[in-house]
Design an enzyme around this catalytic site. Structure first.
Site, PDB file in Angstrom:
ATOM      1  CB  SER A   1      -0.909   0.027   1.234  1.00 55.94           C
ATOM      2  OG  SER A   1      -1.563   1.278   1.344  1.00 55.94           O
TER       3      SER A   1
ATOM      4  CG  HIS B   1      -3.887  -1.682  -1.611  1.00 58.40           C
ATOM      5  ND1 HIS B   1      -4.853  -2.529  -2.105  1.00 58.40           N
ATOM      6  CD2 HIS B   1      -4.466  -1.006  -0.587  1.00 58.40           C
ATOM      7  CE1 HIS B   1      -5.961  -2.395  -1.419  1.00 58.40           C
ATOM      8  NE2 HIS B   1      -5.763  -1.452  -0.489  1.00 58.40           N
TER       9      HIS B   1
ATOM     10  CG  ASP C   1      -5.223   1.869   1.150  1.00 62.28           C
ATOM     11  OD1 ASP C   1      -6.235   1.188   0.907  1.00 62.28           O
ATOM     12  OD2 ASP C   1      -4.211   1.408   1.706  1.00 62.28           O
TER      13      ASP C   1
ATOM     14  CG  MET D   1      -8.425   6.664   3.166  1.00 62.63           C
ATOM     15  SD  MET D   1      -7.497   6.665   4.730  1.00 62.63           S
ATOM     16  CE  MET D   1      -6.583   5.132   4.554  1.00 62.63           C
TER      17      MET D   1
ATOM     18  CG  HIS E   1      -9.383  -0.154  -0.489  1.00 63.36           C
ATOM     19  ND1 HIS E   1      -8.822  -0.418   0.748  1.00 63.36           N
ATOM     20  CD2 HIS E   1     -10.730  -0.194  -0.297  1.00 63.36           C
ATOM     21  CE1 HIS E   1      -9.781  -0.606   1.631  1.00 63.36           C
ATOM     22  NE2 HIS E   1     -10.949  -0.463   1.027  1.00 63.36           N
TER      23      HIS E   1
ATOM     24  CG  MET F   1     -11.306   2.689   2.232  1.00 65.30           C
ATOM     25  SD  MET F   1      -9.965   2.562   3.445  1.00 65.30           S
ATOM     26  CE  MET F   1      -8.562   2.914   2.363  1.00 65.30           C
TER      27      MET F   1
ATOM     28  CG  MET G   1     -11.564  -3.192   5.138  1.00 70.53           C
ATOM     29  SD  MET G   1     -10.001  -2.677   4.383  1.00 70.53           S
ATOM     30  CE  MET G   1      -9.221  -1.782   5.738  1.00 70.53           C
TER      31      MET G   1
ATOM     32  CG  ASP H   1      -5.927  -3.000   3.325  1.00 69.05           C
ATOM     33  OD1 ASP H   1      -4.895  -2.844   3.990  1.00 69.05           O
ATOM     34  OD2 ASP H   1      -6.459  -2.079   2.666  1.00 69.05           O
TER      35      ASP H   1
END
Length: 217
Positions: free
Chosen positions: A7, A32, A34, A36, A65, A67, A136, A174
């Site tokens: 990540s 990865h 991430d 957010m 990913h 979120m 998760m 993850d």
């Protein structure tokens, strides 16, 4: 045999291109990403521009990913030639089937993620349509958290459901993935392990990737 997806959330952003190239050259299967938004999770990371800054670098494919709330409004921004998967959260999607179809319309693998408190049964109707399920193993929002042990039961449950139903989605985990628990996680039925601080927080990320691969390959 499992794959590794470091990540970039834990990378040194002043050396992001360099570090992702090192991890990729060492054998990482994916990068990865991430994302957010500060609403769905209590943190803000980065957007598509940071991810796309790596397009010219020699890196592994992107494992995105999201979120975020209202992911359908932003899917197109994360579509590049390097994007292998885009994963959205079951908890963030009012019309999950439509969102999964939207992702697939770009020719990209569609994934769905579950928070630690959300049971696997919540995915029963969508499993035939997804390419990846992300479990998760920490509460999303911050890197460096400890692995929640009960997550292994969810992985085993999901792997058994996949086997008995004849599905072919990948299982990804993850959160809190370290060298000392990677084998147990892979043996539970995980196909892709996401590791952030365990890779990019190490003195030599490339060597750390190689150590992970020795364990899970």
């Amino acid at each position: 045999m499992a794959e590794l997806s470091p990540s970039i959330l834990s990378a040194d952003f002043s050396k992001l291109g360099e570090q992702t190239e090192i991890a990729s050259a060492a054998g990482a299967d994916y990068m990865h990403i991430d994302v957010m938004d500060g609403h769905f999770v209590p943190n803000i990371s980065f957007g598509a521009a940071v991810m796309k800054s790596l397009d010219s670098q020699d890196t592994a494919p992107y494992d995105v990913h999201l979120m975020i709330e209202n992911p359908d409004d932003f899917l197109s921004e994360f579509v590049t030639e390097k994007t292998e998967f885009i994963t959205v959260h079951q908890e963030a999607c009012v019309h999950l089937n439509r969102t999964i179809s939207h992702i697939k319309s770009y020719g990209i693998g569609a994934g769905v993620a579950l928070n630690p408190a959300t049971p696997v049964m919540m995915l029963q109707e969508i499993l035939p349509d997804v390419d990846l399920v992300l479990i998760m193993s920490v509460n999303p929002g911050f890197g460096g958290q400890s692995f929640i042990p009960s997550t292994l039961k969810k992985i085993k449950q999901l792997a058994e459901l996949r086997r008995t139903s004849g599905y072919d989605f990948k299982i990804e985990i993850d959160g809190g993935v370290k060298l000392n628990n990677a084998k147990e996680i892979a043996d539970a039925g995980t196909d892709i392990l996401v590791a952030g601080s365990a890779v990019f927080g190490a003195p030599d990320p490339g060597e750390q990737v190689r150590e992970f691969l020795k364990i899970i390959k």
